[in-house]
Write an enzyme that holds these catalytic residues in place. Structure first.
Site, short mmCIF file in Angstrom:
data_model
loop_
_atom_site.label_atom_id
_atom_site.label_comp_id
_atom_site.label_asym_id
_atom_site.label_seq_id
_atom_site.Cartn_x
_atom_site.Cartn_y
_atom_site.Cartn_z
N ASN A 210 0.85 -1.20 0.00
CA ASN A 210 0.00 0.00 0.00
C ASN A 210 0.88 1.24 0.00
O ASN A 210 2.11 1.15 0.00
CB ASN A 210 -0.95 -0.02 1.21
CG ASN A 210 -0.18 -0.12 2.50
OD1 ASN A 210 0.60 0.76 2.85
ND2 ASN A 210 -0.36 -1.23 3.22
N ALA A 275 1.61 1.16 11.68
CA ALA A 275 1.85 0.45 10.42
C ALA A 275 0.55 0.24 9.64
O ALA A 275 -0.50 0.00 10.22
CB ALA A 275 2.51 -0.89 10.68
N ASP A 306 -3.93 -9.81 12.90
CA ASP A 306 -4.05 -8.42 13.35
C ASP A 306 -2.99 -8.20 14.42
O ASP A 306 -3.09 -8.73 15.54
CB ASP A 306 -5.46 -8.14 13.88
CG ASP A 306 -5.68 -6.65 14.07
OD1 ASP A 306 -4.87 -6.01 14.78
OD2 ASP A 306 -6.63 -6.11 13.46
N ILE A 307 -1.95 -7.44 14.07
CA ILE A 307 -0.78 -7.32 14.95
C ILE A 307 -1.15 -6.61 16.25
O ILE A 307 -0.86 -7.10 17.35
CB ILE A 307 0.36 -6.60 14.21
CG1 ILE A 307 0.78 -7.45 13.01
CG2 ILE A 307 1.54 -6.33 15.14
CD1 ILE A 307 1.70 -6.78 12.03
O1 C5P Z 1 -8.39 -2.54 10.90
P1 C5P Z 1 -7.54 -1.40 10.50
O2 C5P Z 1 -6.48 -1.76 9.51
O3 C5P Z 1 -8.26 -0.15 10.13
O4 C5P Z 1 -6.82 -1.02 11.88
C1 C5P Z 1 -5.87 -0.06 11.97
C2 C5P Z 1 -4.99 -0.27 13.19
O5 C5P Z 1 -4.70 -1.66 13.39
C3 C5P Z 1 -3.65 0.39 13.03
O6 C5P Z 1 -3.19 0.75 14.30
C4 C5P Z 1 -2.81 -0.74 12.41
O7 C5P Z 1 -1.44 -0.55 12.64
C5 C5P Z 1 -3.35 -1.94 13.14
N1 C5P Z 1 -3.31 -3.20 12.36
C6 C5P Z 1 -2.46 -4.23 12.75
N2 C5P Z 1 -2.46 -5.40 12.05
C7 C5P Z 1 -3.27 -5.59 11.01
C8 C5P Z 1 -4.14 -4.55 10.59
C9 C5P Z 1 -4.13 -3.37 11.28
O8 C5P Z 1 -1.70 -4.04 13.70
N3 C5P Z 1 -3.25 -6.74 10.35
#
Ligand code: C5P
Length: 400
Positions: A210, A275, A306-307
């Site tokens: 992205n 990120a 989801d980190i």
């Molecule tokens: O769900 P979304 O991508 O909108 O969420 C944004 C938040 O979640 C940000 O803080 C992003 O760094 C974190 N995130 C994450 N791992 C993912 C997707 C989003 O840590 N796979």
């Protein structure tokens, strides 16, 4: 000698014999890595030619509120937002009175009113003027409003008097201005920040990713290090220099970022997820380059972890802050993510606006936690990084 690398500084010059020293200030700020723009009051022009400052700074000097040429380069509100620090040296008694009263009768006064940046003044005037109660009163009120007062020095003056009022030496001014970027708000804490995009390989040459530039995460890392934190910056591929005093862990994919985040978060106090993690990765990465002979190519994708929520749920005492980049219903979606991702706070921004967010140098966000919603108006990402770190420190320190 403190570094000022990547700091954007406006040097404001007001009318006074010490104006000739501003040229040296500009040079020395640049030597320490700062990017400098100059704004002069009409009074300053009586002592120093704008051309000198233009040659030194390499940019047009802003003088009048209606200066079309300078405004065409960078408008004064844009300039006010661009800056990390407004350093007014020399600051005359008259100009400090103007600041105290919130008047916008010159370009420099308007920039002072409009800027969210740090502000410092290095007063320079006759000793009698300096010691007049009206002036001392103005200086005290400016200090109460958060303006840093540098000097003045004491000694023999250009007018033949001896006493306080001489502008501080350029090196002292710059040392004190550099120190303004350092604060102890997060002293003794360990902060982990994820930044930039992730890349998910499709084959040996192609990937899904992205447009994240990493600028917001890097600005937060710089600000956290300036606030005294021990910073670990886990970053996907970006085109930015590693901020000073930060431990940099470069990663490529979401899975690599997750491993680094889980490992670093174990000993951390604060975790900030900036990120832009790719939501999906290829279910299987092709061993050889995928051929482009087919009209339609179908790639099976599977969800990435989801980190931030994994880190939050495995480290309960961690103060976790996430970001929500939304294009509609910004606040509602952000509030939803605050809950579902078990965050202490979420910082929401509207990515449908082309002037802020991804890749831009500026951002405008809202901080949302269980108790409050706070708006941070449009400003440079460096400045926003400092303001958000101050907000995080305030909430984190309240809870600990
Ligand atoms: O769900 P979304 O991508 O909108 O969420 C944004 C938040 O979640 C940000 O803080 C992003 O760094 C974190 N995130 C994450 N791992 C993912 C997707 C989003 O840590 N796979």
């Amino acid at each position: 000698m403190c570094s000022l690398s990547n700091k954007r500084i406006i040097v404001g010059v007001t009318g006074g014999i010490a104006a000739y020293k501003s040229a040296e200030i500009v040079r020395r700020l640049q030597d320490r890595g700062a990017e400098v723009r100059v704004v002069m009051t009409p009074g300053a022009e009586e002592f120093l030619r704008p051309l000198t400052m233009q040659a030194l700074s390499g940019h047009p000097v802003h003088v009048g509120l209606l200066d079309e040429k300078a405004e065409a380069g960078m408008g004064h509100i844009e300039l006010a937002r661009w800056a990390d620090l407004l350093l007014i040296a020399p600051a005359s008694a008259d100009f400090m009175a103007t600041m105290m009263h919130g008047k916008a009768d010159s370009l420099l006064a308007a920039v002072y009113l409009a800027t969210p940046a740090l502000v410092a003044v290095a007063p320079a005037m006759n000793q009698g003027m300096w010691q007049h109660p009206a002036n001392l009163d103005n200086v005290e009120k400016l200090a109460q409003r958060g303006v840093t007062i540098i000097g003045p020095d004491s000694g023999s003056q250009a007018c033949g008097d001896t006493g306080p009022g001489r502008m501080e030496q350029p090196d002292t001014i710059i040392d004190q201005a550099s120190a303004m970027f350092i604060n102890g708000l997060l002293q003794g804490t360990k902060v982990v920040i994820t930044a930039g995009p992730t890349r998910e390989a499709l084959d040996p040459v192609r990937y899904i990713s992205n447009h994240s530039s990493g600028k917001m995460g890097y600005a937060l890392a710089t600000a956290a290090a300036d606030a005294g934190a021990d910073v670990v910056l886990i970053s996907g591929p970006v085109n930015l220099p590693t901020p000073e005093r930060c431990q940099h862990i470069p990663v490529i994919s979401a899975n690599e970022m997750l491993l680094a985040a889980l490992e670093s978060a174990q000993k951390a106090d604060v975790f900030i997820a900036t990120a832009a993690v790719a939501d999906y990765r290829a279910a299987s990465v092709a061993e050889g380059k995928i051929k482009s002979s087919d009209e339609v190519l179908t790639i099976k994708l599977e969800k990435n972890p989801d980190i931030v929520s994994t880190v939050a749920s495995t480290n309960e005492s961690l103060f976790v802050v996430g970001f929500a980049a939304e294009s509609a219903n910004v606040e509602n979606y952000a509030k939803g993510k605050l809950k579902t991702k078990s965050l202490n706070a979420i910082i929401a921004n509207d990515i449908s606006r082309p002037d802020i967010g991804f890749n831009s140098d500026e951002n405008e966000v809202s901080w949302i936690d269980d108790d409050s919603t706070i708006s941070f108006s449009k400003r440079s990402k460096a400045q926003l990084g400092r303001d958000l770190i101050a907000q995080i420190a305030c909430k984190y320190n309240d809870q600990n």
